[in-house]
Design a protein around this motif. Structure first.
Motif, PDB file in Angstrom:
ATOM      1  N   ASP A  30       2.204  -4.708   8.949  1.00  0.00           N
ATOM      2  CA  ASP A  30       1.247  -3.811   9.592  1.00  0.00           C
ATOM      3  C   ASP A  30       0.222  -3.301   8.586  1.00  0.00           C
ATOM      4  O   ASP A  30       0.474  -3.299   7.369  1.00  0.00           O
ATOM      5  CB  ASP A  30       1.967  -2.606  10.207  1.00  0.00           C
TER       6      ASP A  30
ATOM      7  N   LYS B 240       3.056   8.914  10.771  1.00  0.00           N
ATOM      8  CA  LYS B 240       3.217   8.347  12.113  1.00  0.00           C
ATOM      9  C   LYS B 240       3.828   6.951  12.045  1.00  0.00           C
ATOM     10  O   LYS B 240       4.677   6.603  12.866  1.00  0.00           O
ATOM     11  CB  LYS B 240       1.855   8.294  12.824  1.00  0.00           C
ATOM     12  N   TYR B 241       3.386   6.155  11.062  1.00  0.00           N
ATOM     13  CA  TYR B 241       3.925   4.794  10.942  1.00  0.00           C
ATOM     14  C   TYR B 241       5.427   4.834  10.641  1.00  0.00           C
ATOM     15  O   TYR B 241       6.206   4.100  11.266  1.00  0.00           O
ATOM     16  CB  TYR B 241       3.194   4.029   9.831  1.00  0.00           C
TER      17      TYR B 241
ATOM     18  N   SER C  73       7.456   7.305  11.258  1.00  0.00           N
ATOM     19  CA  SER C  73       8.120   7.902  12.414  1.00  0.00           C
ATOM     20  C   SER C  73       8.330   6.897  13.539  1.00  0.00           C
ATOM     21  O   SER C  73       9.358   6.921  14.230  1.00  0.00           O
ATOM     22  CB  SER C  73       7.288   9.081  12.921  1.00  0.00           C
ATOM     23  N   GLU C  74       7.376   5.982  13.716  1.00  0.00           N
ATOM     24  CA  GLU C  74       7.490   4.972  14.767  1.00  0.00           C
ATOM     25  C   GLU C  74       8.417   3.827  14.370  1.00  0.00           C
ATOM     26  O   GLU C  74       9.031   3.185  15.230  1.00  0.00           O
ATOM     27  CB  GLU C  74       6.102   4.413  15.096  1.00  0.00           C
ATOM     28  N   SER C  75       8.522   3.548  13.073  1.00  0.00           N
ATOM     29  CA  SER C  75       9.294   2.397  12.610  1.00  0.00           C
ATOM     30  C   SER C  75      10.759   2.701  12.351  1.00  0.00           C
ATOM     31  O   SER C  75      11.639   1.861  12.575  1.00  0.00           O
ATOM     32  CB  SER C  75       8.674   1.840  11.312  1.00  0.00           C
TER      33      SER C  75
ATOM     34  N   SER D 215      14.020   2.573  15.271  1.00  0.00           N
ATOM     35  CA  SER D 215      14.536   1.258  15.671  1.00  0.00           C
ATOM     36  C   SER D 215      15.319   0.595  14.547  1.00  0.00           C
ATOM     37  O   SER D 215      16.317  -0.093  14.789  1.00  0.00           O
ATOM     38  CB  SER D 215      13.389   0.345  16.117  1.00  0.00           C
TER      39      SER D 215
END
Length: 316
Positions: free
Chosen positions: A262, A284-285, A287-289, A292
């Motif tokens: 990314d 944010k990156y 937190s989103e990654s 999972s």
């Protein structure tokens, strides 16, 4: 500390001229609107050309810029209760790599990154972000600790390369980097690696074996510096700009080749233009990654990590 890159200076000079014309027009009641309009339009065109699609060499200069935010800058902005840990338990501490434990959005994490200085004095104390073997061994010690306590690892990459001095070689620079590569490939905990500035050769890769690998928009990642490549190919380090243009070292190039996963956007002109905004994009990156990755079965995580790096450079 300068906030202006070399390639920005013509724009700064033009904007200064526009301001002078406006002041002269107001003070002397002279209509210079047409002349000002032409210069303003020219300035906008120059900004669009420079900022909206920077050349590889300009991105190299942005990545190296002394005002660019560092690992500790980002830690201060979104890692809570950070405690820095020191030493490799073999030789000593290396200030070119910082690492420790903290909380990211309430969860315990281990954070490790290269650390440059924001001035000449600090750069000297940080060895310009070029680690010795003890730096990589400190990083590995913290990674193994994170694995033991099931903490995810976040690494920030920003180095011209590992320090090439005689003392570093005597203490096993190559072995330290190789060991990190091997151990990171099989660490039983999630790893997110982000290139925030320069990603130089094995010195960068020693913190870069991650389940998710991202780059800031104006960072670079390469096996050698543009100056090094120019010295080898053309026997002339001054041809570095030419080298950068053929090296495929930008985030955009590496994403297209699937070397990274990314790209994290930066403010127009570089991360130093708005550090808070850049830090928020990184936060944010992560937190989103991270959720999972934390939910993935560890055997599956290791298999995917292995396949990810085995497949780099394999073209179908």
């Amino acid at each position: 500390m300068s906030k202006v890159l070399e390639f920005e200076k013509p724009i700064i000079e033009l904007e200064k001229k526009i301001a002078e014309l406006r002041k002269f027009s107001e003070e002397n009641d002279v209509d210079l609107s047409h002349e000002i309009y032409i210069l303003v339009r020219k300035a906008k065109q120059m900004k669009k050309q420079i900022y909206d699609n920077p050349s590889p060499w300009n991105r190299v200069n942005i990545a190296r810029f002394q005002s660019r935010p560092t690992t500790l800058d980002y830690i201060d902005l979104f890692i809570e209760d950070f405690i820095e840990l020191h030493g490799d338990r073999y030789f000593g501490d290396d200030s070119a790599i910082v690492g420790g434990i903290g909380r990211f959005e309430g969860s315990a994490v281990t954070i490790i990154g290269h650390q440059k200085g924001n001035c000449t004095k600090e750069n000297l104390s940080r060895n310009f972000g070029m680690p010795n073997p003890e730096g990589y061994r400190k990083a590995l010690r913290l990674m193994k600790q994170a694995e033991k306590f099931n903490r995810p690892i976040i690494t920030f990459i920003d180095t011209p390369g590992a320090y090439p001095g005689i003392e570093a070689e005597e203490r096993g620079q190559g072995e330290a980097i190789a060991l990190n590569l091997m151990e990171m490939s099989r660490l039983k905990t999630p790893i997110i690696s982000i290139v925030i500035g320069e990603g130089g050769s094995g010195g960068a890769l020693a913190l870069g074996v991650g389940d998710k690998v991202a780059m800031l928009e104006n960072s670079v990642y390469s096996v050698i510096s543009p100056e090094g490549l120019a010295s080898i190919l053309w026997k002339d380090a001054s041809q570095a700009e030419k080298g950068a243009n053929v090296m495929k070292l930008t985030a955009q190039d590496l994403l297209s080749m699937e070397v990274i996963d990314d790209i994290i956007t930066e403010p127009r002109g570089g991360a130093h233009k708005d550090v808070d905004h850049t830090a928020d994009n990184i936060r944010k990156y992560i937190s989103e990654s991270l959720p999972s990755l934390m939910k993935t079965n560890i055997d599956e995580l290791l298999f995917k990590r292995y396949e990810k790096f085995r497949n780099i450079g394999v073209w179908q």
